[in-house]
Scaffold this motif. Structure first.
Motif, mmCIF file in Angstrom:
data_model
loop_
_atom_site.group_PDB
_atom_site.id
_atom_site.type_symbol
_atom_site.label_atom_id
_atom_site.label_comp_id
_atom_site.label_asym_id
_atom_site.label_seq_id
_atom_site.Cartn_x
_atom_site.Cartn_y
_atom_site.Cartn_z
ATOM 1 N N UNK A 1 1.754 36.594 13.254
ATOM 2 C CA UNK A 1 1.886 35.315 12.534
ATOM 3 C C UNK A 1 2.575 34.260 13.410
ATOM 4 N N UNK A 2 3.674 34.639 14.075
ATOM 5 C CA UNK A 2 4.378 33.683 14.935
ATOM 6 C C UNK A 2 3.503 33.253 16.110
ATOM 7 N N UNK A 3 2.775 34.214 16.683
ATOM 8 C CA UNK A 3 1.912 33.876 17.814
ATOM 9 C C UNK A 3 0.762 32.969 17.373
ATOM 10 N N UNK A 4 0.206 33.222 16.209
ATOM 11 C CA UNK A 4 -0.892 32.378 15.716
ATOM 12 C C UNK A 4 -0.422 30.950 15.429
ATOM 13 N N UNK A 5 0.782 30.800 14.910
ATOM 14 C CA UNK A 5 1.319 29.449 14.684
ATOM 15 C C UNK A 5 1.456 28.712 16.009
ATOM 16 N N UNK A 6 1.916 29.403 17.030
ATOM 17 C CA UNK A 6 2.042 28.787 18.355
ATOM 18 C C UNK A 6 0.669 28.534 18.961
ATOM 19 N N UNK A 7 -0.243 29.450 18.745
ATOM 20 C CA UNK A 7 -1.610 29.330 19.270
ATOM 21 C C UNK A 7 -2.292 28.082 18.707
ATOM 22 N N UNK A 8 -2.002 27.774 17.448
ATOM 23 C CA UNK A 8 -2.618 26.613 16.799
ATOM 24 C C UNK A 8 -2.158 25.298 17.420
ATOM 25 N N UNK A 9 -0.974 25.304 18.049
ATOM 26 C CA UNK A 9 -0.460 24.071 18.663
ATOM 27 C C UNK A 9 -0.959 23.886 20.091
ATOM 28 N N UNK A 10 -1.605 24.902 20.628
ATOM 29 C CA UNK A 10 -2.124 24.808 21.992
ATOM 30 C C UNK A 10 -3.331 23.893 22.003
ATOM 31 N N UNK A 11 -3.436 23.079 23.018
ATOM 32 C CA UNK A 11 -4.498 22.074 23.101
ATOM 33 C C UNK A 11 -5.885 22.701 22.985
ATOM 34 N N UNK A 12 -6.660 22.271 21.977
ATOM 35 C CA UNK A 12 -8.028 22.719 21.806
ATOM 36 C C UNK A 12 -8.197 24.071 21.160
ATOM 37 N N UNK A 13 -7.098 24.690 20.687
ATOM 38 C CA UNK A 13 -7.194 26.043 20.153
ATOM 39 C C UNK A 13 -6.948 26.106 18.649
ATOM 40 N N UNK B 1 -8.854 36.253 9.632
ATOM 41 C CA UNK B 1 -9.312 37.642 9.628
ATOM 42 C C UNK B 1 -8.170 38.621 9.366
ATOM 43 N N UNK B 2 -6.922 38.117 9.421
ATOM 44 C CA UNK B 2 -5.760 38.974 9.197
ATOM 45 C C UNK B 2 -4.954 38.598 7.959
ATOM 46 N N UNK B 3 -4.854 37.298 7.699
ATOM 47 C CA UNK B 3 -3.935 36.822 6.662
ATOM 48 C C UNK B 3 -4.593 35.746 5.803
ATOM 49 N N UNK B 4 -3.951 35.493 4.664
ATOM 50 C CA UNK B 4 -4.261 34.275 3.929
ATOM 51 C C UNK B 4 -3.640 33.101 4.681
ATOM 52 N N UNK B 5 -4.190 31.904 4.556
ATOM 53 C CA UNK B 5 -3.733 30.783 5.407
ATOM 54 C C UNK B 5 -2.241 30.500 5.363
ATOM 55 N N UNK B 6 -1.634 30.581 4.190
ATOM 56 C CA UNK B 6 -0.214 30.222 4.079
ATOM 57 C C UNK B 6 0.648 31.350 3.532
ATOM 58 N N UNK B 7 0.152 32.574 3.566
ATOM 59 C CA UNK B 7 0.907 33.678 2.950
ATOM 60 C C UNK B 7 0.740 34.940 3.784
ATOM 61 N N UNK B 8 1.489 35.074 4.874
ATOM 62 C CA UNK B 8 1.333 36.266 5.713
ATOM 63 C C UNK B 8 1.753 37.558 5.030
ATOM 64 N N UNK B 9 2.595 37.468 3.999
ATOM 65 C CA UNK B 9 3.070 38.674 3.312
ATOM 66 C C UNK B 9 2.175 39.080 2.145
ATOM 67 N N UNK B 10 1.204 38.246 1.794
ATOM 68 C CA UNK B 10 0.365 38.543 0.630
ATOM 69 C C UNK B 10 -0.590 39.698 0.933
#
Length: 254
Positions: A68-80, A90-99
């Motif tokens: 989850x932390x890596x994906x949040x950082x990945x989203x801030x990378x230019x063009x990613x 494919x792993x989580x709900x958009x705003x609920x990693x614990x769901x």
């Protein structure tokens, strides 16, 4: 942390297996299931957990925190941004990693949403490509966290060393003063010398002395003024008395 290209490829495959099982169920063991094997991801997740003080959490939560932390950082990378959303969904709900989620439902929803319903081969190709790209980033992400942690530790150690050096310098100065300045023994019957005034006390004392001097000058001026007024009053009274006497005696009569 150093990983070879083969390790990155294996990491991408492990992400695929974790995706199929679901992050919450990677440790499930039953008559027809064993815990999901992911040695490369385990090593990365363990390292990340130690950086974030998560040593006491279980394996699914370690995976969840890392991904989850890596994906949040990945989203801030230019063009990613789109790639990060693809992997995340494919792993989580958009705003609920614990769901709780059902992996098959996440996959079906994403296939329909992106228009791959009749192009499943195209979706699978993109999924493998996205997982491969994210695997490289995942390693870079943890390495950057390790570097940041090392910098924080280095800065804290530098601060501690500086404070220790200042304390040692202060103690050394005290020892030098103590060894070079030998106080004279007081004579018998002599009065003990009062300690000197501090700068602030000296400042207040000078202010009081200045005020007293000003007060004395004002009192002296008032005393002189009263004496002068008394002399003037006496002269006026004398002149008035003389004038009255002359008038009564007829000197001032026309």
């Amino acid at each position: 942390m150093s990983l070879a290209t083969e390790d990155i490829k294996e990491l991408a495959k492990e992400l695929g297996r974790i995706r199929q099982r679901g992050v919450r169920r990677v440790n499930v063991a039953s008559h027809n299931q064993r815990p999901t094997e992911a040695p490369v991801l385990d090593s990365i997740a363990d390292l990340y957990a130690s950086l974030k003080d998560l040593d006491g959490v279980d394996r699914p939560q370690r995976f969840r925190e890392l991904l989850w932390d890596a994906l949040k950082k990945y989203a801030t990378k230019n063009g990613m941004t789109d790639s990060a959303a693809f992997v995340r969904d494919l792993f989580f709900l958009p705003d609920a990693p614990d769901a709780p989620v059902v992996p098959g439902e996440l996959l079906s929803d994403l296939v329909k949403r992106l228009g791959y319903s009749h192009k499943r081969a195209g979706f699978d190709h993109r999924r493998r490509q996205e997982f491969a790209e994210f695997s490289w980033f995942l390693v870079e992400f943890v390495c950057s966290e390790v570097d940041a942690q090392n910098e924080r530790i280095k800065a804290e150690r530098g601060k501690e060393e500086a404070e220790k050096e200042r304390a040692q310098t202060k103690e050394e100065k005290k020892r030098v003063v103590a060894t070079t300045k030998v106080p004279a023994e007081p004579r018998k019957g002599a009065k003990k010398k009062r300690p000197g005034l501090t700068p602030e006390q000296r400042k207040r004392q000078l202010a009081r002395e200045k005020f007293l001097r000003q007060q004395l000058r004002r009192d002296e001026q008032r005393r002189k003024l009263r004496v002068r007024n008394s002399i003037i009053a006496a002269v006026l009274a004398l002149w008035l008395g003389v004038s009255i006497a002359l008038y009564l005696s007829g000197t001032f009569k026309q």
